[in-house]
Scaffold this active site. Structure first.
Site, PDB file in Angstrom:
ATOM      1  CG  ASP A 193      54.260  34.095  84.098  1.00 58.79           C
ATOM      2  OD1 ASP A 193      53.508  33.728  83.198  1.00 58.79           O
ATOM      3  OD2 ASP A 193      55.482  33.846  84.118  1.00 58.79           O
ATOM      4  CD  GLU A 206      50.913  30.094  83.887  1.00 57.57           C
ATOM      5  OE1 GLU A 206      50.889  29.492  82.802  1.00 57.57           O
ATOM      6  OE2 GLU A 206      51.966  30.558  84.368  1.00 57.57           O
TER       7      GLU A 206
HETATM    8  C1  GLC Z   1      53.732  31.434  81.862  1.00 58.30           C
HETATM    9  C2  GLC Z   1      53.133  32.244  80.746  1.00 58.30           C
HETATM   10  C3  GLC Z   1      53.856  31.889  79.473  1.00 58.30           C
HETATM   11  C4  GLC Z   1      55.300  32.253  79.624  1.00 58.30           C
HETATM   12  C5  GLC Z   1      55.912  31.594  80.846  1.00 58.30           C
HETATM   13  C6  GLC Z   1      57.234  32.188  81.205  1.00 58.30           C
HETATM   14  O1  GLC Z   1      53.516  30.087  81.704  1.00 58.30           O
HETATM   15  O2  GLC Z   1      51.766  32.036  80.683  1.00 58.30           O
HETATM   16  O3  GLC Z   1      53.289  32.527  78.377  1.00 58.30           O
HETATM   17  O4  GLC Z   1      56.007  31.857  78.487  1.00 58.30           O
HETATM   18  O5  GLC Z   1      55.092  31.736  81.977  1.00 58.30           O
HETATM   19  O6  GLC Z   1      57.092  33.458  81.773  1.00 58.30           O
END
Ligand code: GLC
Length: 506
Positions: A147, A216
């Site tokens: 993440d 991500e």
């Molecule tokens: C990423 C996740 C999101 C979250 C953020 C903080 O972007 O996809 O949903 O709020 O990280 O962890």
């Protein structure tokens, strides 16, 4: 639950609202017994402010004192209030710094204050987090989505970030108002990810089972190439850049080609057009006409097709959630006038899965507690049950395409080539060396019937195609089982067909 699971108070346990570790173990075992893999979300950038490390860090208790990014105030204002170290603004608006009386210091949080950023300059933090990855992988988990990795590393000079001049920024408290050159996508991030990656490789070498790690990270293609070196792949969000209405075939072609042309074929491609942070496709492109087109395109392209729950049935945003009902901090922080603007609240794309037309779309039973977000009112028509029996439904077209892709080696080994003729985009999958069948997915992005010559790009191949999947029913244009002439194929408005090239009309 300050950011709905992304604020973790114990990296080695299951939150009781989801069950126990025993429940998790049985979920994993049962997934594996069905031949399914289970991939978790790993959140390396921050913990919860309720994590024991943070509580101890707050008290300057070693070795936790520097587990988080603490900074002295820039000074105190006339009223004696501490001034944040710099102008850094969090992803969810307002300062990235939160003052704590206990330490007389600010801590950094790139997301909400309940999510303090871990300090990876402290080698103990890196060791702890590598152990966390090892813990789950050794348990038999098949991999991780990592993440928000672009946020892992910050520049140590803590200088102000320059303004972006982005006209979409709401005001100076908005993340988009700044150019995040000191807090986002820094080289140090990839150094840490490389360390994480070694754990995946170590565990694989130990037990012989492959593990997946996907990142991500919203970055340019040049930077995606760098992240490929420290993971199996960074997510490719190119299809999310295709917007509407109207959706233009050339936009889709450009986004797809950039990936196909610039990412080496020995890297694993992947295609994402929705997730829990972005508006659902129909709301992003202004209608549901192209739901099948996007599903079938992403499943036709080489590599990994990633689906967010509900995409297979064409779920839409729930825009009827009031400000009072809004729970997402990103929405709440935008205020009552803007909470439902994109990219503020993420609640609209996070509502319960729509299983049937019964109570709460079958998500939970009457008398049990209410779901955390209201069910979208379109659940009486958009649901799994209603689509199950209809061969032309989003769900069944999606299933047909998965079957085809699993069955035909072209979809695993074939190259991809795109072609545009008017509003019709074609994606061909072919393998020059070996004689596998050639498959072509054709989408008419236009609102009128159109005729295209696909054959112009496939001259050495065959001229006719047998329709295997078609978004029009038996009485519509190009029904399943018909042979179409690729020098002149007519597609109904928004129609998608998938054909296998065939020697002749006969
Ligand atoms: C990423 C996740 C999101 C979250 C953020 C903080 O972007 O996809 O949903 O709020 O990280 O962890």
């Amino acid at each position: 639950m300050k950011d709905f699971g992304y604020d973790i108070s114990d990296f080695r346990d299951i939150d009781p609202i989801f069950g126990t570790m025993e429940d998790f173990n049985s979920l994993l075992a049962s997934a594996h017994s069905k031949g399914l893999k289970l991939v978790m979300d790993f959140v390396p950038n921050h913990s919860s402010d309720e994590h024991e490390w943070f509580i101890r860090s707050l008290q300057r208790e070693d070795p936790y004192t520097d587990y988080y990014v603490w900074q002295d105030p820039a000074g105190f204002d006339g009223d004696g209030n501490p001034i944040p170290p710099n102008n850094w603004v969090s992803v969810f608006r307002y300062s990235m710094w939160e003052w704590r009386e206990e330490r007389q210091q600010f801590y950094l949080h790139q997301f909400v204050p309940g999510q303090p950023d871990l300090n990876y300059r402290n080698p103990n933090v890196l060791t702890e987090m590598k152990d966390v990855i090892r813990f789950w992988l050794e348990k038999g988990v098949d991999g991780f989505r990592q993440d928000a990795v672009a946020h892992i590393w910050e520049d140590e000079q803590f200088l102000d970030e320059p303004l972006s001049n982005n006209p979409n920024a709401l005001d100076e408290n908005d993340y988009d108002y700044y150019d995040h050159i000191y807090t986002n996508n820094l080289e140090g991030t990839r150094v840490i990810l490389a360390e994480f990656y070694t754990v995946f490789k170590e565990v694989e070498a130990l037990d012989g089972f492959p593990r997946l790690t996907m990142l991500e990270v919203y970055v340019s293609i040049e930077d995606q190439l760098k992240y490929y070196k420290v993971s199996d792949f960074p997510f490719n969000f190119a299809l999310m850049n295709v917007r509407g209405p109207p959706v233009k075939a050339e936009d889709a072609k450009r986004e797809i080609d950039q990936i196909l042309d610039r990412i080496p074929t020995n890297y694993t491609y992947n295609w994402v057009f929705g997730n829990h942070d972005k508006w659902r496709l129909p709301d992003r492109i202004g209608g549901s006409e192209l739901v099948d087109a996007f599903n079938l395109m992403s499943l036709s392209l080489p590599g990994v097709a990633i689906s967010y729950y509900g995409e297979e049935i064409g779920m839409t945003n729930n825009m009827d959630i009031s400000y009072e009902q809004t729970v997402d901090p990103a929405g709440c922080n935008c205020g009552p006038d803007h909470y439902n603007d994109e990219p503020c609240s993420r609640d609209p794309e996070r509502t319960p899965m729509q299983w049937n037309a019964e109570f709460n779309a079958g998500f939970n039973s009457e008398g049990s507690s209410e779901p955390w977000l209201p069910v979208n009112s379109d659940f009486d028509t958009i649901n799994v049950d209603a689509q199950q029996g209809n061969p032309q439904s989003h769900l069944n077209l999606y299933k047909e395409m998965i079957k085809l892709r699993n069955l035909e080696p072209t979809y695993t080994f074939g190259d991809a080539k795109t072609q545009l003729d008017g509003d019709i985009l074609s994606i061909a999958r072919l393998q020059e060396q070996i004689f596998y069948d050639v498959y072509v997915t054709m989408v008419n992005f236009g609102s009128e019937t159109q005729t295209a010559n696909i054959f112009q790009s496939f001259q050495p191949y065959l001229e006719f195609g047998l329709v295997l999947i078609s978004t029009s029913g038996p009485d519509g244009e190009n029904p399943i089982g018909t042979v179409v002439d690729l020098t002149s194929i007519s597609l109904a408005p928004y129609q998608t067909v998938v054909v296998r090239l065939t020697p002749s009309k006969a």
